[in-house]
Design a protein around this motif. Sequence first.
Motif, PDB file in Angstrom:
ATOM      1  N   ILE A  72      44.636  48.529  36.733  1.00 25.13           N
ATOM      2  CA  ILE A  72      44.725  47.065  36.703  1.00 25.13           C
ATOM      3  C   ILE A  72      43.822  46.529  37.810  1.00 25.13           C
ATOM      4  O   ILE A  72      44.110  46.709  38.995  1.00 25.13           O
ATOM      5  CB  ILE A  72      46.175  46.591  36.916  1.00 25.13           C
ATOM      6  N   TYR A  73      42.711  45.902  37.424  1.00 26.56           N
ATOM      7  CA  TYR A  73      41.739  45.444  38.408  1.00 26.56           C
ATOM      8  C   TYR A  73      40.954  44.265  37.844  1.00 26.56           C
ATOM      9  O   TYR A  73      41.037  43.937  36.660  1.00 26.56           O
ATOM     10  CB  TYR A  73      40.791  46.571  38.807  1.00 26.56           C
ATOM     11  N   LYS A  74      40.189  43.614  38.708  1.00 23.39           N
ATOM     12  CA  LYS A  74      39.381  42.473  38.289  1.00 23.39           C
ATOM     13  C   LYS A  74      38.329  42.915  37.281  1.00 23.39           C
ATOM     14  O   LYS A  74      37.727  43.975  37.429  1.00 23.39           O
ATOM     15  CB  LYS A  74      38.688  41.840  39.496  1.00 23.39           C
ATOM     16  N   HIS A  75      38.105  42.072  36.289  1.00 20.50           N
ATOM     17  CA  HIS A  75      37.075  42.387  35.309  1.00 20.50           C
ATOM     18  C   HIS A  75      36.665  41.115  34.575  1.00 20.50           C
ATOM     19  O   HIS A  75      37.294  40.065  34.702  1.00 20.50           O
ATOM     20  CB  HIS A  75      37.578  43.440  34.309  1.00 20.50           C
ATOM     21  N   LYS A  82      51.730  37.625  38.357  1.00 21.53           N
ATOM     22  CA  LYS A  82      50.947  36.542  38.959  1.00 21.53           C
ATOM     23  C   LYS A  82      49.502  36.779  38.527  1.00 21.53           C
ATOM     24  O   LYS A  82      48.937  37.841  38.797  1.00 21.53           O
ATOM     25  CB  LYS A  82      51.077  36.561  40.482  1.00 21.53           C
ATOM     26  N   TYR A  83      48.919  35.807  37.846  1.00 20.79           N
ATOM     27  CA  TYR A  83      47.594  36.001  37.246  1.00 20.79           C
ATOM     28  C   TYR A  83      46.547  35.258  38.062  1.00 20.79           C
ATOM     29  O   TYR A  83      46.808  34.167  38.595  1.00 20.79           O
ATOM     30  CB  TYR A  83      47.589  35.489  35.807  1.00 20.79           C
ATOM     31  N   SER A  84      45.365  35.833  38.154  1.00 23.72           N
ATOM     32  CA  SER A  84      44.254  35.200  38.864  1.00 23.72           C
ATOM     33  C   SER A  84      43.061  35.064  37.942  1.00 23.72           C
ATOM     34  O   SER A  84      42.655  36.032  37.276  1.00 23.72           O
ATOM     35  CB  SER A  84      43.854  36.034  40.083  1.00 23.72           C
ATOM     36  N   THR A  85      42.509  33.871  37.880  1.00 18.69           N
ATOM     37  CA  THR A  85      41.274  33.640  37.137  1.00 18.69           C
ATOM     38  C   THR A  85      40.690  32.307  37.567  1.00 18.69           C
ATOM     39  O   THR A  85      41.412  31.417  38.047  1.00 18.69           O
ATOM     40  CB  THR A  85      41.504  33.650  35.614  1.00 18.69           C
ATOM     41  N   ALA A  86      39.390  32.150  37.417  1.00 18.80           N
ATOM     42  CA  ALA A  86      38.683  30.905  37.746  1.00 18.80           C
ATOM     43  C   ALA A  86      39.037  30.407  39.150  1.00 18.80           C
ATOM     44  O   ALA A  86      39.174  29.208  39.388  1.00 18.80           O
ATOM     45  CB  ALA A  86      38.997  29.834  36.711  1.00 18.80           C
ATOM     46  N   GLU A  95      36.019  35.916  35.345  1.00 16.68           N
ATOM     47  CA  GLU A  95      36.747  37.000  36.006  1.00 16.68           C
ATOM     48  C   GLU A  95      38.246  36.742  35.942  1.00 16.68           C
ATOM     49  O   GLU A  95      38.706  35.615  36.139  1.00 16.68           O
ATOM     50  CB  GLU A  95      36.295  37.096  37.471  1.00 16.68           C
ATOM     51  N   HIS A  96      39.012  37.776  35.643  1.00 17.93           N
ATOM     52  CA  HIS A  96      40.462  37.625  35.565  1.00 17.93           C
ATOM     53  C   HIS A  96      41.136  38.915  36.007  1.00 17.93           C
ATOM     54  O   HIS A  96      40.568  39.991  35.944  1.00 17.93           O
ATOM     55  CB  HIS A  96      40.922  37.218  34.164  1.00 17.93           C
ATOM     56  N   PHE A  97      42.395  38.740  36.438  1.00 22.30           N
ATOM     57  CA  PHE A  97      43.087  39.871  37.052  1.00 22.30           C
ATOM     58  C   PHE A  97      44.584  39.594  37.138  1.00 22.30           C
ATOM     59  O   PHE A  97      44.998  38.571  37.678  1.00 22.30           O
ATOM     60  CB  PHE A  97      42.535  40.088  38.472  1.00 22.30           C
TER      61      PHE A  97
END
Length: 286
Positions: free
Chosen positions: A30-33, A49-53, A72-74
């Motif tokens: 599970i990593y940034k891509h 917890k989701y990270s993007t934009a 990019e999302h992670f």
Amino acid sequence: MSKLHFTAHLYYLDEDYRIFTYYDTNKDKIYKHMHDFYEIYRLISGHVKYSTAGNSFYLTPGDFLFINRHQEHFPEVLDFSEPYERMALHVSPDTLKELSCGGIDLTAIFSQNEFKVYHYPIAIEKQINSYYNQLNRLYDGPDIYGRKVLGRSLLASLFVLLTQHMDTPSVYSFDKSNKNIQIISVTEQYIRNHLDEKILIGDLAEYLFMNPYYFMHQFKELSGLSVYQFIQKVRIDALKEHVEQGESLMEAAQSCGFGDYSNFYRYFKREFGCSPREYFLRKDIF
């Protein structure tokens, strides 16, 4: 739809679409891509917890996220007490462009370098699920006559529906301008998952990785209720559902966290101006 254990991220798409359900039970891989196709992500289960934009936000099961090309999302899975399970629909940019016509841009729901999270009402979600199931049967099934045409027809119908409700006020959504409101839905999810337990503010703050005092202040500002008032509200809402499904008042009170029935009775009468039995008699439950 078959569930696959996640193995690796896919960075290219050489067909109109692909659809699958992934699950994880640990943090491996599970990593940034990012990738060169559109993705509809739907959380099925997990504390995420989701990270993007450039933003991070909590998701609850049933949330939809529309991820743009090269965005990019992670996901950060906060615990693995339940599997991190999600559904993904990858769609070719060329396909969506070709299906767009008549002034309708079917790619519009994918905003460049932004994010928007949707949680659809049951009626719309049923329609989405119907299209997903049909797309999945086509994708996993034999190479039947007209398969590509049928797939494109289903994609067009799905994206017309999604685009039609892109800005519908009744469709729950949040973005970077109001992302803090998701704290309310995540808090409610936690309470409903622990209805028959004693719920402390510290437990909720820890679940959200927040300082307890900041959490209390933020929650009151967002909801207009104290955390305690909200816990009681969720318990009462759940109790009403239990009674309407046939449970006795005493059983429902017990299963919704009101351990002492006499205290529950006094609380209910103070809040509603009548006894629980009188309240449900008015609603023709008994």
